[in-house]
Design a protein around this motif. Structure first.
Motif, mmCIF file in Angstrom:
data_model
loop_
_atom_site.group_PDB
_atom_site.id
_atom_site.type_symbol
_atom_site.label_atom_id
_atom_site.label_comp_id
_atom_site.label_asym_id
_atom_site.label_seq_id
_atom_site.Cartn_x
_atom_site.Cartn_y
_atom_site.Cartn_z
ATOM 1 N N MET A 1 -54.112 1.239 5.849
ATOM 2 C CA MET A 1 -54.402 0.946 4.445
ATOM 3 C C MET A 1 -53.642 1.873 3.505
ATOM 4 O O MET A 1 -53.030 1.421 2.529
ATOM 5 C CB MET A 1 -55.908 1.079 4.165
ATOM 6 C CG MET A 1 -56.641 -0.216 4.336
ATOM 7 S SD MET A 1 -58.393 -0.163 3.906
ATOM 8 C CE MET A 1 -58.534 1.040 2.649
ATOM 9 N N LEU A 2 -53.686 3.166 3.778
ATOM 10 C CA LEU A 2 -53.023 4.132 2.901
ATOM 11 C C LEU A 2 -51.522 3.905 2.853
ATOM 12 O O LEU A 2 -50.917 3.937 1.773
ATOM 13 C CB LEU A 2 -53.331 5.555 3.363
ATOM 14 C CG LEU A 2 -54.756 6.036 3.150
ATOM 15 C CD1 LEU A 2 -54.981 7.384 3.830
ATOM 16 C CD2 LEU A 2 -55.095 6.123 1.665
ATOM 17 N N ALA A 3 -50.911 3.666 4.009
ATOM 18 C CA ALA A 3 -49.459 3.449 4.028
ATOM 19 C C ALA A 3 -49.082 2.188 3.266
ATOM 20 O O ALA A 3 -48.110 2.177 2.500
ATOM 21 C CB ALA A 3 -48.960 3.367 5.471
ATOM 22 N N LEU B 1 -44.546 8.389 2.643
ATOM 23 C CA LEU B 1 -44.680 7.485 1.494
ATOM 24 C C LEU B 1 -45.495 8.146 0.379
ATOM 25 O O LEU B 1 -45.173 7.988 -0.802
ATOM 26 C CB LEU B 1 -45.315 6.165 1.933
ATOM 27 C CG LEU B 1 -44.433 5.309 2.844
ATOM 28 C CD1 LEU B 1 -45.250 4.220 3.532
ATOM 29 C CD2 LEU B 1 -43.269 4.710 2.067
ATOM 30 N N GLY B 2 -46.529 8.905 0.761
ATOM 31 C CA GLY B 2 -47.309 9.635 -0.241
ATOM 32 C C GLY B 2 -46.465 10.659 -0.972
ATOM 33 O O GLY B 2 -46.541 10.805 -2.194
ATOM 34 N N VAL B 3 -45.623 11.375 -0.233
ATOM 35 C CA VAL B 3 -44.734 12.375 -0.840
ATOM 36 C C VAL B 3 -43.735 11.706 -1.779
ATOM 37 O O VAL B 3 -43.465 12.197 -2.886
ATOM 38 C CB VAL B 3 -44.012 13.199 0.253
ATOM 39 C CG1 VAL B 3 -42.842 13.985 -0.314
ATOM 40 C CG2 VAL B 3 -44.999 14.141 0.930
ATOM 41 N N ALA B 4 -43.172 10.572 -1.358
ATOM 42 C CA ALA B 4 -42.211 9.852 -2.210
ATOM 43 C C ALA B 4 -42.846 9.453 -3.538
ATOM 44 O O ALA B 4 -42.214 9.537 -4.596
ATOM 45 C CB ALA B 4 -41.677 8.621 -1.484
ATOM 46 N N VAL B 5 -44.111 9.042 -3.486
ATOM 47 C CA VAL B 5 -44.815 8.666 -4.718
ATOM 48 C C VAL B 5 -45.187 9.919 -5.522
ATOM 49 O O VAL B 5 -45.002 9.959 -6.736
ATOM 50 C CB VAL B 5 -46.076 7.825 -4.394
ATOM 51 C CG1 VAL B 5 -46.924 7.596 -5.640
ATOM 52 C CG2 VAL B 5 -45.679 6.496 -3.768
ATOM 53 N N ALA B 6 -45.702 10.944 -4.836
ATOM 54 C CA ALA B 6 -46.147 12.156 -5.526
ATOM 55 C C ALA B 6 -45.007 12.832 -6.275
ATOM 56 O O ALA B 6 -45.174 13.278 -7.408
ATOM 57 C CB ALA B 6 -46.766 13.135 -4.526
ATOM 58 N N PHE B 7 -43.843 12.891 -5.640
ATOM 59 C CA PHE B 7 -42.695 13.541 -6.270
ATOM 60 C C PHE B 7 -41.837 12.566 -7.063
ATOM 61 O O PHE B 7 -40.812 12.948 -7.612
ATOM 62 C CB PHE B 7 -41.860 14.290 -5.225
ATOM 63 C CG PHE B 7 -42.544 15.520 -4.716
ATOM 64 C CD1 PHE B 7 -42.544 16.688 -5.466
ATOM 65 C CD2 PHE B 7 -43.221 15.497 -3.514
ATOM 66 C CE1 PHE B 7 -43.197 17.815 -5.005
ATOM 67 C CE2 PHE B 7 -43.872 16.620 -3.041
ATOM 68 C CZ PHE B 7 -43.871 17.785 -3.787
ATOM 69 N N VAL C 1 -51.832 14.020 1.649
ATOM 70 C CA VAL C 1 -52.809 14.944 2.246
ATOM 71 C C VAL C 1 -53.676 14.204 3.264
ATOM 72 O O VAL C 1 -53.966 14.711 4.347
ATOM 73 C CB VAL C 1 -53.674 15.615 1.155
ATOM 74 C CG1 VAL C 1 -54.859 16.345 1.755
ATOM 75 C CG2 VAL C 1 -52.817 16.572 0.337
ATOM 76 N N ALA C 2 -54.083 12.984 2.928
ATOM 77 C CA ALA C 2 -54.869 12.181 3.872
ATOM 78 C C ALA C 2 -54.058 11.914 5.139
ATOM 79 O O ALA C 2 -54.598 11.943 6.246
ATOM 80 C CB ALA C 2 -55.300 10.864 3.217
ATOM 81 N N GLY C 3 -52.764 11.685 4.982
ATOM 82 C CA GLY C 3 -51.910 11.469 6.144
ATOM 83 C C GLY C 3 -51.828 12.694 7.037
ATOM 84 O O GLY C 3 -51.861 12.581 8.267
ATOM 85 N N ALA D 1 -49.770 -7.869 2.917
ATOM 86 C CA ALA D 1 -49.253 -8.302 1.612
ATOM 87 C C ALA D 1 -50.276 -8.041 0.514
ATOM 88 O O ALA D 1 -49.919 -7.600 -0.586
ATOM 89 C CB ALA D 1 -48.886 -9.785 1.664
ATOM 90 N N LEU D 2 -51.538 -8.291 0.809
ATOM 91 C CA LEU D 2 -52.581 -8.030 -0.192
ATOM 92 C C LEU D 2 -52.712 -6.543 -0.483
ATOM 93 O O LEU D 2 -52.921 -6.144 -1.637
ATOM 94 C CB LEU D 2 -53.917 -8.617 0.271
ATOM 95 C CG LEU D 2 -53.981 -10.143 0.288
ATOM 96 C CD1 LEU D 2 -55.301 -10.616 0.897
ATOM 97 C CD2 LEU D 2 -53.813 -10.709 -1.119
ATOM 98 N N LEU D 3 -52.574 -5.697 0.537
ATOM 99 C CA LEU D 3 -52.621 -4.245 0.309
ATOM 100 C C LEU D 3 -51.415 -3.781 -0.497
ATOM 101 O O LEU D 3 -51.532 -2.913 -1.365
ATOM 102 C CB LEU D 3 -52.704 -3.500 1.643
ATOM 103 C CG LEU D 3 -54.040 -3.633 2.372
ATOM 104 C CD1 LEU D 3 -53.931 -3.124 3.806
ATOM 105 C CD2 LEU D 3 -55.139 -2.891 1.619
#
Length: 196
Positions: free
Chosen positions: A49-51, A105-111, A189-191, A157-159
């Motif tokens: 879900m997170l990814a 992916l979280g890092v790419a969004v965060a930065f 961080v969750a990752g 796709a919905l996620l």
């Protein structure tokens, strides 16, 4: 403009996923079970879900063609990874790849990395292979492969759309940069937590 370009393909994919089992000559338990198991698999795993939401956030952050190209790359490569697993090919380091996808992916969004669309597609596609391999390896024995794949592709796709929706909503806030950084940081961080 944004809504129309995303809603029609999402609805088409969702309708195809819902009716794929009904297109068979002999509709049976395997098709229905496959569709439901496939649909619930990405939603039932926090790492998936997170990814997948992060892919949508990244696409929203980049905007333009990335809104559909980055999620499309993820979906295509996830299907390829699932196909390999269903064919009996065991991809190494699947769980590590899934955890790394959440962090990266979280890092790419965060930065708020200003990635070219092709690079974002490559990153999303690379990690999608691991997600697909996990989906394919966990397909129930009596499930229809096509229905199972339609289910997890529709859920994914919905996620992605949920991530895009959140990203677009955050872009309308005055402090959108901070909100997007916070969302990406929380995902990363969750990752890391999931990897331990």
């Amino acid at each position: 403009m944004l809504h129309r370009s995303l809603i029609k393909p999402a609805l088409a994919g969702f309708l195809i996923a819902l009716t794929s089992g009904q297109a068979s000559a002999h509709v049976g338990h395997g098709e229905v079970e496959g569709l439901m198991h496939g649909f619930l698999h990405p939603i039932g795993g926090l790492d998936h879900m997170l990814a997948m939401v992060a892919v949508g956030l990244l696409a929203a952050l980049l905007g333009g063609r990335a809104l559909w190209m980055v999620p499309a790359a993820f979906l295509a490569m996830m299907a390829a990874g699932a196909g390999l697993a269903m064919a009996g090919f065991a991809l190494p380091f699947v769980e590590l790849g899934i955890s790394a996808s959440v962090v990266a992916l979280g890092v790419a969004v965060a930065f708020q990395l200003p990635l070219p669309v092709i690079a974002a597609m490559g990153i999303a596609g690379f990690f999608a292979v691991f997600h697909g391999a996990a989906h394919g390896a966990e397909m129930p024995v009596d499930a229809s492969g096509a229905s199972y794949a339609a289910g997890f592709l529709a859920a994914t796709a919905l996620l992605h759309l949920a991530g895009i929706g959140v990203g677009v909503a955050l872009s309308r806030l005055v402090s959108n940069r901070d909100a997007m950084r916070l969302a990406g940081g929380a995902i990363a961080v969750a990752g890391l937590y999931l990897a331990v």
